[in-house]
Design an enzyme around this catalytic site. Structure first.
Site, PDB file in Angstrom:
ATOM      1  CB  THR A   1       1.111   9.490   5.262  1.00  0.00           C
ATOM      2  OG1 THR A   1       1.838   8.441   5.902  1.00  0.00           O
ATOM      3  CG2 THR A   1       1.194  10.738   6.123  1.00  0.00           C
TER       4      THR A   1
ATOM      5  N   GLY B   1       7.598   5.824  -3.405  1.00  0.00           N
ATOM      6  CA  GLY B   1       7.205   4.788  -4.340  1.00  0.00           C
ATOM      7  C   GLY B   1       6.854   3.468  -3.705  1.00  0.00           C
TER       8      GLY B   1
ATOM      9  CD  GLU C   1       3.713   8.877  -4.963  1.00  0.00           C
ATOM     10  OE1 GLU C   1       2.929   8.474  -4.094  1.00  0.00           O
ATOM     11  OE2 GLU C   1       4.921   8.555  -4.994  1.00  0.00           O
TER      12      GLU C   1
ATOM     13  N   GLY D   1      -0.821   6.827  -0.790  1.00  0.00           N
ATOM     14  CA  GLY D   1      -0.335   6.046   0.339  1.00  0.00           C
ATOM     15  C   GLY D   1      -1.148   6.292   1.587  1.00  0.00           C
TER      16      GLY D   1
END
Length: 231
Positions: free
Chosen positions: A35, A99, A107, A33
């Protein structure tokens, strides 16, 4: 600060945490993602300290390799001291919804192996009750409608995740994702166990059984470190 600036702030804070707490020569678990990408970019500056990383998605693998960071298959690794990843929501106990980027299953697998789960997020992700962000459920395609009926019976509104052209979004594992709106998840552990038991569910994007050990939360006043009690 903008949300992007907060993400870069916590990405750097996570790299600093790794430098201070993870010995040289270790392998780092890395999430997926925007971040997590900020963490990867910060980690690149000290990549020579570590053997490499275990990735949670094809996209993360590509970004790691673009920085010259070696990527290991999880099966090659005996131990993983730390896993760093973002969250779509995180509650006061360290349970998360994850998700939004579509990588929830991998993950969760990598997180389950790690000794320490470091969540990195901006302050908007901290919530009193999980559920405002739609809860992703990765499903075997043939079970999509059946899982949707179960979700509806619990008061949720299931929405099939689609691509820009309207086709079903396909995960790295070849499955589909249902995003569930309208939930208030007061018991994240219980809800996670219940949904994971449904035939056809690959995994639900609740990270409660294996929640965060600590969160580096980006705020206007800097990075707030929150440590969660051991389960």
């Amino acid at each position: 600060m903008t949300q992007d600036e907060l993400k870069r702030l916590v990405g750097q804070a996570a790299a600093d945490y790794v430098i201070q707490n993870v010995p040289e020569g270790a392998v780092i678990g890395v999430g997926t993602g925007s971040t997590a990408n900020c963490f990867i970019d910060a980690l690149a500056a000290v990549k020579s300290r570590y053997r490499g990383a275990v990735s949670s998605s094809v996209a993360t693998t590509e970004r790691l390799k673009s920085h010259g960071i070696k990527v290991f298959d999880l099966n090659e690794i005996d131990a993983l001291q730390v896993y760093v990843d973002g969250a779509d929501e995180i509650d006061a106990g360290g349970a998360m919804i994850k998700g939004g980027g579509g990588a929830l299953t991998r993950e969760k697998i990598v997180a389950s192996v790690a000794d320490t789960f470091v969540c990195i997020a901006d302050g908007s992700k901290r919530v009193p009750v999980l559920g405002a962000f739609p809860l992703p459920i990765e499903v075997v395609p043939m079970a999509r409608t059946a899982i949707g009926r179960r979700v509806t019976a619990l008061g949720g509104v299931p929405v099939l995740r689609v691509t820009k052209d309207g086709a079903p979004y396909i995960t790295d594992n070849g499955n589909e994702i249902i995003d569930v709106k309208g939930l208030q998840i007061a018991d994240p552990r219980g809800f996670e166990a219940r949904v994971n038991a449904w035939p056809g569910v690959v995994t639900v994007g609740l990270f409660a059984e294996r929640g965060a050990n600590l969160c580096l939360l980006g705020t206007e006043n800097g990075v707030e470190t929150i440590v969660y009690p051991a389960a």
